[in-house]
Design an enzyme around this catalytic site. Structure first.
Site, PDB file in Angstrom:
ATOM      1  N   PHE A  52       0.846  -1.192   0.000  1.00 16.23           N
ATOM      2  CA  PHE A  52       0.000   0.000   0.000  1.00 16.23           C
ATOM      3  C   PHE A  52       0.880   1.240   0.000  1.00 16.23           C
ATOM      4  O   PHE A  52       1.865   1.298   0.735  1.00 16.23           O
ATOM      5  CB  PHE A  52      -0.907  -0.008   1.235  1.00 16.23           C
ATOM      6  CG  PHE A  52      -1.712   1.244   1.424  1.00 16.23           C
ATOM      7  CD1 PHE A  52      -2.843   1.487   0.660  1.00 16.23           C
ATOM      8  CD2 PHE A  52      -1.344   2.182   2.379  1.00 16.23           C
ATOM      9  CE1 PHE A  52      -3.590   2.642   0.835  1.00 16.23           C
ATOM     10  CE2 PHE A  52      -2.085   3.339   2.564  1.00 16.23           C
ATOM     11  CZ  PHE A  52      -3.207   3.570   1.789  1.00 16.23           C
ATOM     12  N   ALA A  97       2.161  18.333  18.558  1.00 17.47           N
ATOM     13  CA  ALA A  97       2.962  17.436  17.723  1.00 17.47           C
ATOM     14  C   ALA A  97       2.472  17.468  16.288  1.00 17.47           C
ATOM     15  O   ALA A  97       1.371  17.939  16.003  1.00 17.47           O
ATOM     16  CB  ALA A  97       2.881  16.010  18.265  1.00 17.47           C
ATOM     17  N   GLU A 141       4.757  23.402  14.505  1.00 15.17           N
ATOM     18  CA  GLU A 141       3.610  22.767  15.149  1.00 15.17           C
ATOM     19  C   GLU A 141       3.242  23.443  16.465  1.00 15.17           C
ATOM     20  O   GLU A 141       2.061  23.577  16.786  1.00 15.17           O
ATOM     21  CB  GLU A 141       3.880  21.274  15.369  1.00 15.17           C
ATOM     22  CG  GLU A 141       3.923  20.463  14.097  1.00 15.17           C
ATOM     23  CD  GLU A 141       2.586  20.389  13.367  1.00 15.17           C
ATOM     24  OE1 GLU A 141       1.525  20.524  14.006  1.00 15.17           O
ATOM     25  OE2 GLU A 141       2.608  20.191  12.141  1.00 15.17           O
ATOM     26  N   PRO A 174       8.376  -0.154  17.262  1.00 15.44           N
ATOM     27  CA  PRO A 174       9.398  -0.719  16.389  1.00 15.44           C
ATOM     28  C   PRO A 174       9.168  -2.146  15.924  1.00 15.44           C
ATOM     29  O   PRO A 174       9.899  -2.638  15.070  1.00 15.44           O
ATOM     30  CB  PRO A 174      10.678  -0.621  17.222  1.00 15.44           C
ATOM     31  CG  PRO A 174      10.207  -0.620  18.631  1.00 15.44           C
ATOM     32  CD  PRO A 174       8.878   0.092  18.616  1.00 15.44           C
ATOM     33  N   GLU A 196      -6.205  23.304   8.388  1.00  8.05           N
ATOM     34  CA  GLU A 196      -7.586  23.058   8.002  1.00  8.05           C
ATOM     35  C   GLU A 196      -7.980  21.643   8.428  1.00  8.05           C
ATOM     36  O   GLU A 196      -7.232  20.690   8.228  1.00  8.05           O
ATOM     37  CB  GLU A 196      -7.741  23.201   6.486  1.00  8.05           C
ATOM     38  CG  GLU A 196      -9.169  23.091   6.022  1.00  8.05           C
ATOM     39  CD  GLU A 196      -9.312  23.307   4.522  1.00  8.05           C
ATOM     40  OE1 GLU A 196     -10.215  22.680   3.943  1.00  8.05           O
ATOM     41  OE2 GLU A 196      -8.528  24.087   3.952  1.00  8.05           O
ATOM     42  N   GLU A 231      -8.289  20.650  11.498  1.00  3.66           N
ATOM     43  CA  GLU A 231      -7.693  20.308  12.791  1.00  3.66           C
ATOM     44  C   GLU A 231      -8.550  20.926  13.901  1.00  3.66           C
ATOM     45  O   GLU A 231      -8.785  22.129  13.913  1.00  3.66           O
ATOM     46  CB  GLU A 231      -6.258  20.842  12.863  1.00  3.66           C
ATOM     47  CG  GLU A 231      -5.470  20.371  14.034  1.00  3.66           C
ATOM     48  CD  GLU A 231      -3.989  20.705  13.915  1.00  3.66           C
ATOM     49  OE1 GLU A 231      -3.189  19.922  14.432  1.00  3.66           O
ATOM     50  OE2 GLU A 231      -3.629  21.730  13.315  1.00  3.66           O
TER      51      GLU A 231
END
Length: 178
Positions: free
Chosen positions: A15, A76, A92, A114, A138, A140
């Site tokens: 994907f 974040a 951010e 991981p 936009e 958010e």
């Protein structure tokens, strides 16, 4: 302690999305047998714990579809390909809280999961904060609230903070600024 490494024999893309890519890898195990691994590629992200001179921390709460709930987190965001993590963190922090940090301390880079995901999250402590105005992306939707660092530390220790990057950032900041 022994070092064990798996050697990649072949890669099959599964994907190719906007945020992640998924593939399988056939690997040779340390004992010579073969196994398949499913892996997620991700550009990584950055988290910023912004601490005021009074020891308060700007936190955001937003709905996270994977957790099916509102999550309390440090500001974040995800890295764009080739983007500098510190620059991403600065952007951010302003976008989500409206505050600019004038002093940044690197707290480390950590793997989120991981076992199957290559995502790494770099963490920073921001101090000497200055209001410059919030600028959400936009689509958010989030709430911003200040918490005392000591209260956040207790929330981590009482398993009330469910986001791993946030828990690590709080513990690291507590060790640096008390």
């Amino acid at each position: 302690m022994k070092e064990f490494e798996e050697k990649t024999l072949s890669v099959t893309p599964i994907f190719d999305g906007k945020v992640i890519k998924v593939r399988t890898e056939k690997v040779e195990l340390p004992d010579g047998r073969e196994a398949n691994r499913e892996l997620i590629a991700h550009n990584g992200g950055v988290g910023v714990i912004a601490v005021t001179d009074e020891g308060e921390v700007f936190m955001v709460s937003q709905y996270r579809i994977a957790a099916r709930s509102m999550m309390l987190e440090v500001p974040a965001g995800k890295l764009e390909e080739g983007e500098d993590p510190l620059e991403c963190g600065k952007r951010e922090l302003i976008e989500e809280t409206g505050y600019k940090g004038n002093k940044f301390t690197y707290l480390g880079t950590y793997y989120a999961t991981p076992g199957y995901c290559e995502e790494k999250i770099s963490l920073y402590l921001a101090q000497e904060l200055e209001w410059v105005g919030q600028n959400l992306d936009e689509g958010e939707f989030l709430n911003v609230k200040k918490y005392k660092l000591d209260d956040l530390y207790n929330m981590v220790m009482n398993n009330e903070i469910k986001d791993a990057k946030t828990a690590v950032a709080i513990l690291k900041a507590k060790g640096l600024v008390g």
